[in-house]
Design a protein around this motif. Structure first.
Motif, mmCIF file in Angstrom:
data_model
loop_
_atom_site.group_PDB
_atom_site.id
_atom_site.type_symbol
_atom_site.label_atom_id
_atom_site.label_comp_id
_atom_site.label_asym_id
_atom_site.label_seq_id
_atom_site.Cartn_x
_atom_site.Cartn_y
_atom_site.Cartn_z
ATOM 1 N N ASP A 428 0.805 -1.218 0.000
ATOM 2 C CA ASP A 428 0.000 0.000 0.000
ATOM 3 C C ASP A 428 0.842 1.274 0.000
ATOM 4 O O ASP A 428 0.302 2.373 0.134
ATOM 5 C CB ASP A 428 -0.929 0.011 1.221
ATOM 6 C CG ASP A 428 -0.162 -0.184 2.521
ATOM 7 O OD1 ASP A 428 0.998 -0.610 2.462
ATOM 8 O OD2 ASP A 428 -0.734 0.091 3.598
ATOM 9 N N ARG A 429 2.157 1.154 -0.170
ATOM 10 C CA ARG A 429 3.013 2.351 -0.129
ATOM 11 C C ARG A 429 4.075 2.313 -1.235
ATOM 12 O O ARG A 429 5.189 2.801 -1.061
ATOM 13 C CB ARG A 429 3.683 2.459 1.240
ATOM 14 C CG ARG A 429 2.703 2.519 2.394
ATOM 15 C CD ARG A 429 3.417 2.570 3.736
ATOM 16 N NE ARG A 429 4.162 3.804 3.914
ATOM 17 C CZ ARG A 429 5.012 4.022 4.925
ATOM 18 N NH1 ARG A 429 5.220 3.055 5.823
ATOM 19 N NH2 ARG A 429 5.660 5.160 5.025
ATOM 20 N N GLU A 432 5.352 5.794 -2.312
ATOM 21 C CA GLU A 432 6.255 6.365 -1.314
ATOM 22 C C GLU A 432 7.633 5.712 -1.388
ATOM 23 O O GLU A 432 8.659 6.385 -1.287
ATOM 24 C CB GLU A 432 5.686 6.168 0.090
ATOM 25 C CG GLU A 432 4.481 7.012 0.424
ATOM 26 C CD GLU A 432 4.009 6.735 1.839
ATOM 27 O OE1 GLU A 432 4.753 7.068 2.794
ATOM 28 O OE2 GLU A 432 2.912 6.163 1.994
#
Length: 806
Positions: A428-429, A432
């Motif tokens: 989910d990142r 990033e």
């Protein structure tokens, strides 16, 4: 496969030799026949039954019948339809004809709302479903005893697609109607895991309170992987979505249900194109049995294979052996270094011999590396490469790093690229994590156009943070999305490489310290410890000023009985100190970025691609936006910049740089560095280059392929396809420099103790200065027009009708 050839040969010669081979998945008869073909007597076989609990096994038709699943004839999972990625799953029918081992509690609790929802969806699709073809006699004969709805669905569903709708329906059914127990779902790769994870989050009822969704794949951190083994609270059902890593590598104790998509992501190597393809293939029946067994570890279990019984008959019994799916370069080197005779003849004796084309391609590749000669015999370089436990190209890179005294960053590159990237990509990142990687490249400066130097900068940053204490280390790893476990493994591998280089004589005989382009010398650290303070800041990650790895301290055995253990510890400590100092001396030129890029070129060539603006090689420099570092671009800018460039290789034509590369979007931002050296190319939806570094023309001319001069047209070429516009005298100068350099390095390879700088009478030092001068010319020549007869023309953009040009 290699070892089996040796063992069978040994068994034919020694009467006292005994061999026991054990496996849960191999074809025992194949092994029996292989040994009995040469070893006198019979080869016995013992089958030991497993100790797992019984597992009820079901196929696609059972899953459809149990869930009442109805495939949308116009949806993405229908055979022959256009993919419709916005289609929602349709799981219909409250009637269950499915009869599991321990029964269900159908119709109770949350099942009623799920069934009602599915029934409404089925009713809405009734009109479309009625238009399906009538059930054929062939289908009835293949699946006797199933309902008309199931038979129609089996005729319509596309088994070649991984049906996330059906998986979702199965998860909901198990959660509503079956006893407690974790669900393990086998999927081929990270993309499918991510898609299913998002679907379950969006579609399952009360997902936050009723389910614990856990992805499991190799790029997750150790902390994230540990969630797989944790027990969920009462009333929460754990759903693990995994690749085949869960097939044999790990055991999840509380798994009772297995959903098997029946696929595996497999790397296959084409020896003709020298390209690895990542394909999604059907798993073997042996793999299916292994996956089924995951459900019977703690109690009776259930396994749903999402392929039909008819499809199962077409599956291979066993997986394709690795020897038929990977490059054979390293294996050929091992055969030669162990003096096992002709490579081709040896491999013909394998239990399942590789294709002759693959063997010939491996030998050609080793010839290009100068590891074997035209008679397939090892050269001096080949002897050294065979001693290093890495890919031959990475081994050559390490030897050149040692010879030019810039070993430190090259060790990190070899360990990271050869083992595993330390960069993490949480489910989910991912964005990033990608930005964090680009920030590391941007801060380093030198790494902004190199994945390899970004790896070096990340490792150096970890060393600096580690030296400041565990709190700083944890903060750095978290913010940079780096795996501590992988970095520690890279550190251990670097230590191993240093010791091996010392054993073969390359660690302590480098060229020594070179002057920089400005004429000043770099500061030479006496030892790694003395240089730690120089690296506490945020300087370049290339410098050898930080300890390149942390040697494991000798173990302290308090039970010293006076038998010499204390003396041995003292000797070990002295040895480690000695190696630290030797590596420091072998890395005094590590901050010389042009030299390090040239060494990368020496190792990776001929894996080279030409990056040019989409308008063509004569279109001039990059746009103002393109000149901005890719690390500072946002996602949209990088894709726009990448769309304005074209990347070509000799064999494949137009290819693409993988979007996760820090060079992505910056391929043409530096008109002086237009050549991409890459470690591998992989074919998925298109041909992607991975682990790339941009270099200019000089490294290619001095460390790349064969240089030819076209006096008539004032051009030079490298390997006949990369062409440079250059005055004849300049081209001849480069060709002669290259000839002298090759001869010097060949003598050095044959005699590692040779001082290359003294042996070449300053030639090596001159070449290093030449590499540095290409960097210093960058700002002076960036906007200069092409001129006739100057040495700079080697790098100026120029047009050519055939082949690549620069």
């Amino acid at each position: 496969d290699f070892l089996l050839v040796i063992l069978r040969s040994l068994a034919t010669r020694r009467r006292d030799f005994r061999l026991v081979a054990m496996s849960a998945t191999v074809d025992a008869e194949l092994f029996q026949r292989y040994f009995e073909a040469e070893v006198p007597g019979t080869c016995g076989c013992i089958e030991i039954p497993g100790r797992t609990f019984p597992v009820a096994e079901y196929r696609l038709e059972d899953a459809i019948e149990a869930t009442g699943y109805v495939v949308d004839p116009d949806g993405e999972y229908a055979a022959g339809s256009e993919a419709n990625f916005n289609a929602r799953g349709v799981a219909g029918g409250s009637r269950r004809t499915f009869n599991p081992l321990s029964g269900g509690v159908g119709g109770a609790g949350g099942a009623s709302s799920r069934a009602a929802k599915a029934s409404r969806a089925a009713k809405e699709s009734l009109e479309r479903t009625s238009l399906m073809d009538d059930v054929t006699e062939e289908t009835r004969a293949s699946y006797p005893g199933y309902s008309e709805a199931t038979l129609r669905c089996l005729q319509t569903v596309d088994e070649e697609k991984i049906n996330l709708e059906l998986i979702e329906a199965l998860v909901a059914l198990i959660a509503d109607e079956y006893e407690d127990g974790a669900i393990l779902i086998f999927l081929p790769g990270m993309a499918e895991i991510r898609a299913l994870h998002e679907r379950l989050l969006a579609e399952l009822e009360d997902v936050e309170n009723r389910f614990a969704l856990v992805p499991l794949h190799s790029t997750l951190s150790s902390e994230e992987q540990r969630l797989t083994f944790s027990k969920p609270p009462p009333g929460v059902r754990k759903v693990v979505m995994a690749t085949n890593i869960a097939e044999t590598s790990v055991t999840i104790d509380d798994v009772v249900f297995v959903i098997d998509a029946g696929r595996v992501r497999e790397t296959r190597y084409d020896p003709v194109t020298r390209m690895s393809s990542l394909v999604t293939a059907w798993c073997s029946r042996a793999s299916g049995r292994q996956r089924r067994g995951r459900a019977g570890r703690v109690r009776e279990g259930y396994c749903f294979h999402l392929y039909s019984s008819r499809k199962e008959k077409t599956l291979a019994d066993f997986a394709t052996p690795e020897i038929s799916r990977v490059p054979l370069d390293a294996l050929c080197l091992q055969i030669k270094i162990l003096k096992l005779g002709d490579v081709r003849a040896f491999l013909r004796r394998a239990i399942e011999p590789p294709n002759e084309t693959a063997v010939a391609a491996a030998l050609r590749s080793l010839q290009e590396l100068d590891a074997v000669d035209h008679a397939d015999e090892l050269t001096p370089l080949g002897h050294h490469l065979a001693e290093l436990p890495v890919d031959a190209r990475l081994g050559k890179m390490m030897l050149y790093g040692a010879m030019f005294s810039c070993l430190d960053p090259v060790l990190t590159i070899a360990a990271g690229v050869g083992f595993r990237s330390p960069f993490l990509a949480p489910m989910d990142r991912r964005d990033e994590a990608d930005e964090a990687k680009r920030r590391i490249a941007e801060k380093s400066g030198a790494a902004a156009t190199s994945d390899h130097l970004t790896l070096v900068a990340a490792y150096a940053g970890w060393i600096r943070a580690k030296a400041r204490g565990k709190t700083h280390e944890r903060a750095f790893l978290s913010s940079a999305f780096l795996s501590a476990q992988t970095l520690r493994q890279i550190s251990e591998m670097r230590q191993q490489y240093v010791e091996l280089l010392d054993q073969i004589g390359f660690l302590r005989s480098g060229a020594g310290l070179f002057e920089t382009a400005s004429g000043s010398k770099q500061t030479e650290p006496a030892t790694m410890e003395a240089s730690v303070s120089a690296r506490e800041g945020e300087g370049s990650g290339l410098s050898a000023a930080a300890p390149p790895f942390v040697f494991a301290p000798p173990s302290r055995d308090r039970r010293d009985d006076g038998s010499g253990k204390k003396q041995k510890r003292k000797q070990n400590s002295s040895r480690l100190t000695e190696l630290r100092a030797a590596l420091a001396a072998a890395s005094v030129n590590a901050s010389n970025e042009p030299l390090v890029r040239a060494v990368i070129c020496a190792g990776l060539y001929p894996n080279v691609a030409l990056a040019e603006n989409a308008q063509g090689p004569g279109s001039g420099g990059a746009s103002e936006r393109d000149t901005k570092s890719a690390a500072r671009m946002n996602f949209r800018d990088r894709f726009a910049a990448a769309a304005r460039s074209t990347i070509r290789t000799k064999r494949d034509g137009v290819v693409s740089l993988h979007p996760t590369s820090v060079v992505f979007g910056a391929e043409t931002s530096d008109h002086k560095k237009r050549f991409l050296l890459f470690h591998e190319k992989v074919k998925t939806t298109k041909v992607y280059l991975r682990d790339a570094t941009l270099v200019g023309a000089y490294p290619l001319l001095l460390f790349g392929g064969k240089v030819e001069v076209d006096h008539t047209n004032a051009k030079a070429s490298c390997d006949g396809w990369i062409r440079f516009r250059a005055a004849p005298r300049v081209a001849v100068l480069f060709k002669n420099l290259r000839k002298e350099l090759d001869a010097t390095l060949m003598r050095k390879t044959a005699d590692p103790s040779l001082d290359v700088d003294a042996e070449s009478a300053g030639l090596v030092r001159t070449i290093v200065e030449l590499l540095e001068s290409e960097e210093t010319q960058k700002s002076e020549t960036k906007n200069a027009p092409a001129t006739d007869g100057t040495e700079r023309e080697v790098n100026e953009a120029g047009g050519d009708d055939d082949g690549a040009s620069s």
